[in-house]
Design a protein around this motif. Structure first.
Motif, PDB file in Angstrom:
ATOM      1  N   HIS A  83       3.484 -75.551-125.820  1.00  0.00           N
ATOM      2  CA  HIS A  83       2.493 -74.395-125.634  1.00  0.00           C
ATOM      3  C   HIS A  83       1.682 -74.430-124.197  1.00  0.00           C
ATOM      4  O   HIS A  83       2.143 -75.073-123.395  1.00  0.00           O
TER       5      HIS A  83
ATOM      6  N   THR B 176       2.218 -76.201-133.944  1.00  0.00           N
ATOM      7  CA  THR B 176       3.344 -76.341-133.069  1.00  0.00           C
ATOM      8  C   THR B 176       4.710 -76.432-134.054  1.00  0.00           C
ATOM      9  O   THR B 176       5.583 -76.029-134.030  1.00  0.00           O
TER      10      THR B 176
ATOM     11  N   ALA C 221      -4.139 -77.711-127.120  1.00  0.00           N
ATOM     12  CA  ALA C 221      -4.681 -76.421-126.912  1.00  0.00           C
ATOM     13  C   ALA C 221      -6.246 -76.434-127.739  1.00  0.00           C
ATOM     14  O   ALA C 221      -6.988 -75.916-126.969  1.00  0.00           O
ATOM     15  N   SER C 222      -6.294 -77.328-128.513  1.00  0.00           N
ATOM     16  CA  SER C 222      -7.651 -77.492-129.324  1.00  0.00           C
ATOM     17  C   SER C 222      -8.478 -78.316-128.123  1.00  0.00           C
ATOM     18  O   SER C 222      -9.731 -78.041-128.293  1.00  0.00           O
TER      19      SER C 222
HETATM   20  C1  MLT Z   1      -0.545 -79.256-133.207  1.00  0.00           C
HETATM   21  O1  MLT Z   1       0.522 -79.014-133.200  1.00  0.00           O
HETATM   22  O2  MLT Z   1      -0.811 -80.251-133.453  1.00  0.00           O
HETATM   23  C2  MLT Z   1      -1.325 -78.471-131.890  1.00  0.00           C
HETATM   24  O3  MLT Z   1      -0.645 -77.510-131.408  1.00  0.00           O
HETATM   25  C3  MLT Z   1      -2.255 -79.339-131.231  1.00  0.00           C
HETATM   26  C4  MLT Z   1      -3.062 -78.607-130.220  1.00  0.00           C
HETATM   27  O4  MLT Z   1      -2.455 -78.471-129.183  1.00  0.00           O
HETATM   28  O5  MLT Z   1      -4.290 -78.264-130.464  1.00  0.00           O
END
Ligand code: MLT
Length: 312
Positions: A80, A30, A149-150
């Motif tokens: 996101h 991000t 998201a992960s």
């Molecule tokens: C991040 O920037 O660390 C990711 O977007 C984390 C995620 O949402 O998995």
């Protein structure tokens, strides 16, 4: 208004630094996407943008902070897909995506990759499924906290594989990837904006990309459908938000600057190297972004309920 710290005159916006809040760790996906557009947006606005990482609880701490910020256009959130999953995952979220924010525009949609530490035994995605089912008590799955998201991709993986694994939360997948490369954790799902370099350098093992088509920057990595797990499909859409109540002229200025940044050939090239691309100009608008958010809130609430995940 007009006092220092107040809204100021929307016609003169921006009159001071704009803060872009990234709700995950510095150096992660991000953060990477935010820093790609921050400078070209600042140039288009004729102002300065400062990026600030406000990490914690899968992106919900940073989002909550922006929801409470002054609605004057000086605090902007990059978030996101997690904006659309968190309401189904948290009992007391503390903000409502549709009423506490104004949407500025969509930014990009990033494929995910299923990756593992390079000496992890399974060779293919099918082997990975067999391995985690046989070793569910020992295998560790990294993520960036509930709502990341992960985390969502990990849920979809466990649901498709029919297994429940031990999850290891980080403040972002930047630090999670560091631990994966170091061998402290076994595998994870993460965006190509974070993983392309390590995959290409052979520092991690890549099993699949989570999109219908292969990713041009990772031509040798099969899709989840090719690798036998067609249900594992997820694209990490990103968008910019400001607190609800921000003057419409200010939102319009930010949207225009976003479209200018996304048309910048240097931005297009940087994104392509990391497996992604800017959205079409018509999607970098508050209206298209809001429609996407509404649809995604409905979609993920159902998927998460169907997967039997309890809100925490
Ligand atoms: C991040 O920037 O660390 C990711 O977007 C984390 C995620 O949402 O998995």
């Amino acid at each position: 208004s007009g006092e220092s710290g107040g809204g100021g005159d929307p016609a003169g916006y921006p009159e001071r630094n704009i803060t872009f809040v990234v709700p995950f760790s510095a150096g992660g996906p991000t953060d990477t996407v935010t820093r790609m557009i921050a400078e070209p947006m600042a140039a288009a606005l004729g102002g300065r943008v400062v990026v600030q990482n406000v990490e914690g609880a899968g992106g919900t701490v940073g989002a909550g902070e922006v929801a409470q910020a002054e609605p004057d256009g000086y605090t902007v959130l990059m978030h996101h897909i997690g904006m659309s999953t968190a309401p189904a995952l948290y009992k007391n979220l503390g903000y409502a995506p549709l009423t506490d924010f104004a949407t500025v525009g969509l930014v990009t949609e990033v494929p995910m990759t299923v990756i593992a530490r390079k000496d992890f035994a399974p060779a293919t995605l099918a082997d990975l499924v067999t391995h985690v089912k046989a070793n569910a008590g020992e295998v560790t799955l990294a993520n960036a906290g509930i709502g990341a998201a992960s985390h969502l991709c990990g849920l979809l993986f466990q649901s498709a594989a029919g297994v429940k694994l031990q999850e290891v939360p980080y403040q972002g997948t930047g630090p999670a990837l560091t631990d994966l490369v170091g061998g402290q954790v076994d595998f994870m799902c993460d965006q190509t904006t974070n993983t392309t370099g390590q995959i290409s350098a052979g520092e991690v093992k890549a099993y699949a990309v989570t999109t219908p088509e292969r990713v041009r920057s990772l031509p040798d990595v099969p899709t989840t459908a090719e690798a036998g797990m067609p249900r594992l499909q997820v694209s990490v859409w990103h968008g910019l938000y400001v607190p609800a109540g921000t003057p419409p002229e200010v939102v319009q200025k930010l949207s225009g600057a976003l479209r200018t940044a996304l048309a910048d050939p240097a931005v297009v090239e940087q994104m392509a190297k990391l497996g992604t691309a800017p959205v079409a100009a018509a999607d970098a608008t508050g209206e298209a972004h809001r429609a996407r958010l509404e649809e995604q809130l409905t979609t993920w609430a159902k998927v998460i309920a169907d997967a039997g995940v309890e809100a925490s």
